[in-house]
Design a protein around this motif. Sequence first.
Motif, short mmCIF file in Angstrom:
data_model
loop_
_atom_site.label_atom_id
_atom_site.label_comp_id
_atom_site.label_asym_id
_atom_site.label_seq_id
_atom_site.Cartn_x
_atom_site.Cartn_y
_atom_site.Cartn_z
N UNK A 191 0.84 -1.21 0.00
CA UNK A 191 0.00 0.00 0.00
C UNK A 191 0.87 1.26 0.00
N UNK A 192 1.94 1.23 0.78
CA UNK A 192 2.83 2.39 0.86
C UNK A 192 3.49 2.66 -0.49
N UNK A 193 3.92 1.59 -1.16
CA UNK A 193 4.52 1.76 -2.50
C UNK A 193 3.49 2.28 -3.51
N UNK A 194 2.26 1.79 -3.39
CA UNK A 194 1.20 2.26 -4.30
C UNK A 194 0.96 3.76 -4.07
N UNK A 195 0.97 4.20 -2.82
CA UNK A 195 0.80 5.63 -2.54
C UNK A 195 1.95 6.44 -3.12
N UNK A 196 3.17 5.92 -3.03
CA UNK A 196 4.32 6.60 -3.63
C UNK A 196 4.13 6.73 -5.14
N UNK A 197 3.66 5.64 -5.77
CA UNK A 197 3.43 5.68 -7.22
C UNK A 197 2.35 6.71 -7.57
N UNK A 198 1.29 6.77 -6.74
CA UNK A 198 0.24 7.76 -6.99
C UNK A 198 0.77 9.18 -6.82
N UNK A 199 1.58 9.40 -5.81
CA UNK A 199 2.18 10.73 -5.62
C UNK A 199 3.02 11.12 -6.82
N UNK A 200 3.65 10.15 -7.45
CA UNK A 200 4.46 10.42 -8.65
C UNK A 200 3.61 10.83 -9.85
N UNK A 201 2.30 10.64 -9.78
CA UNK A 201 1.42 11.03 -10.88
C UNK A 201 0.93 12.47 -10.74
N UNK A 202 1.46 13.18 -9.75
CA UNK A 202 1.13 14.59 -9.53
C UNK A 202 2.30 15.48 -9.96
N UNK A 203 2.02 16.74 -10.29
CA UNK A 203 3.13 17.67 -10.52
C UNK A 203 4.00 17.77 -9.25
N UNK A 204 5.27 17.89 -9.41
CA UNK A 204 6.21 17.96 -8.29
C UNK A 204 5.77 19.02 -7.27
N UNK A 205 5.27 20.14 -7.75
CA UNK A 205 4.90 21.25 -6.86
C UNK A 205 3.73 20.90 -5.93
N UNK A 206 2.94 19.87 -6.26
CA UNK A 206 1.77 19.51 -5.46
C UNK A 206 2.01 18.32 -4.54
N UNK A 207 3.05 17.58 -4.78
CA UNK A 207 3.24 16.31 -4.06
C UNK A 207 3.30 16.47 -2.55
N UNK A 208 3.98 17.49 -2.08
CA UNK A 208 4.10 17.67 -0.63
C UNK A 208 2.73 17.85 0.02
N UNK A 209 1.85 18.60 -0.64
CA UNK A 209 0.51 18.82 -0.10
C UNK A 209 -0.31 17.54 -0.03
N UNK A 210 -0.08 16.63 -0.94
CA UNK A 210 -0.86 15.39 -1.00
C UNK A 210 -0.25 14.26 -0.16
N UNK A 211 1.02 14.36 0.15
CA UNK A 211 1.69 13.28 0.88
C UNK A 211 1.00 12.99 2.21
N UNK A 212 0.67 14.03 2.96
CA UNK A 212 0.02 13.84 4.26
C UNK A 212 -1.35 13.20 4.15
N UNK A 213 -2.03 13.39 3.04
CA UNK A 213 -3.35 12.79 2.84
C UNK A 213 -3.24 11.32 2.46
#
Length: 194
Positions: free
Chosen positions: A96-118
Amino acid sequence: MKYSFYAFMDRMKYIKRWQLMRSVREENIMEHSQQVAMFAHALAVINNKIFNGSADAEKTVLYAVYHECSEVMTGDLPTPIKYFNNSIHGAYKQLEDRACDKLLDTLPQELREEFTGALKPDTKSYEYVLMKCADRLSAYVKCLEELRCGNAEFAKAKKSIEDDLKSRNVPEVDYFMKNFIPAFSLTLDELEDM
């Protein structure tokens, strides 16, 4: 550049819950997440207004909205398998953690930090505790719905989830169970007459 994060999130509607059980009505993780978000919000508000707590309602809801998102990559592993033993549970958590990392990689770099906590919440926070309780409440309501339709397949699950909710000793859950759960067993006419 194009990003696929929300296209992946849209696929939540295709991931079915309760795969090992016959259901009168199928449920997907998108609708489940919406219900968990409502219940999580309720528990956070109950924490703040009834028990004079300080739960962050927005964070609690955000955790709920994204709590199943990794399943667009992993699928929904049935509970008896997921919790069969600590090794399987640990391996699935890593997946699940790896899947979340992969999903975060589908966002623009500038948005990833905001979504990581969610997508990767603080599991030690009280907001996370409330979200997990809301998740169980949603499963409990599903059991009530199926039993109301005559589907005895959910009787054991209802009892197990009810015992689990009680064992958590979360006053917000006790309040919700006492004040809101009884209405889930009513017909529309009975609800209107309340």
